[in-house]
Design a protein around this motif. Sequence first.
Motif: not given
Length: 341
Positions: A179-182, A206-215
Motif C-alpha cells: 500500500h505504501l509503495l503504491e 515480511a516487511l524487509v522481504e516485501t521492500l527487497a522485492a521492490a528493490g
Amino acid sequence: MTKERPTIADVAARAGVSKGSVSFALNGRPGLAQATVDKILAAADDLGWRPSNRARSLSVSKAFALGLVITRDPAVLSSDPFFPAFIAGVESVLSTRGQALVLQVVTGGPEEEAGYRRLAQDGRVDGVILSDLRHDDPRIGLLGELGLPAVTLNRPDGDSPFPAVVLDDRPGTVAVVKHLLELGHTRIAHVAGPSTFVHATARSVALVETLAAAGLEPVAIEAGDFSAAGGITATRRLLALPQPPTAIVYANDRMAIAGLSAAQAAGLTVPDDLSIAGFDDSELSEHVHPGLTTVRADPFRFGVAAAEALNQVVDGNSGVPDVELPPAQLVVRRSTAPPPE
C-alpha cells in the motif's frame, strides 16, 4: 425456609438408577445404554441439578480449567488491545463447558517456569495455551517434561508436539508495505516488536522481504517493546535521521498511535509530511486523528479456536490438527497518503 439443593442421590432416585450410574452418565463414561443416559440427563434437568466443578474433578481426575501464563510487564499488558479480546474468546468457550480460566501474569526467567510447574504439580489446570512464542522456546520442552497438554498460538520455529492455532501476520504486513509503495513511498522505516517473539520477527521479515522485492531497503528498523513509550522513543530516533522516512510501519497500534503523537509534537502533519501505519486494528485506531491505517486481526476468534483445540487435546483426541485462521487484513484509513514532494 431455604430449599435444599438437589443431590446426586435425588437424581438417582428420580431416574430409578444407582448413584454410580448417574456419575457415569454425567461424566460421559461408557457402559450405559443410551436410553438410561437420556433418562438420567432428563432427571438432572428436571431437578435443576449440576455437579460442582470440585466434585467433577474428583470423579474424573480433571481440574475443569485451562491455563494461560502471560509473560509481559503488567504496565504494558494493562493497555494491550490483544489479550482482553483473546481472553473473551477463550471464556466464551469455557463458559459453555463449566470450565474456568486460570490466568497468571509473570515476569520471565525462573518465575515463569515456576508458574508452569505450579499449574502442573497442583493439578490446577488440564492444559495451557502457550502465547508469545519465542525463538527456540524453552517452554515447549518444559511442558513436555511436565506432561501438560498445550496448544501454541502460531507455530514455533522448532519441533513441537502440540497443535498450533495459526493467525498469519505476514499477509497483513505485506499488504501494508505494498500500500505504501503504491502511494509512492521509497523511504519506509519500521518500529518492530521484541525480537525474541516469533510473531514480531515474522512481521519484520515480511516487511524487509516485501521492500527487497521492490528493490528497496528499510530506512531503519528500530527495536520496540509494544509500549507507547517505546513507540515515542523509536519515532523520535527515526525523525532525527539525516534522511528521515516518509512512512513508518509499527508492529502494533499502541506504538503507532504514540508515534503519531510524537510526529505531531515535532511539527509534522500526518499524513502530509509522514505516513503512519499500525497493526491490530484496536478500538482507538479508528478514532484518533487522523484515523490509523492498520492491519485487522481477530483476537476473539483466535481465543475461541485456541480453547476449542486445547479442549480436544485435553479430551484425549489424538492427532488434533493445526487450526488455520483467516490471515490479518489491511484496513486503510487517513494516516497514509502519498509522500511529500
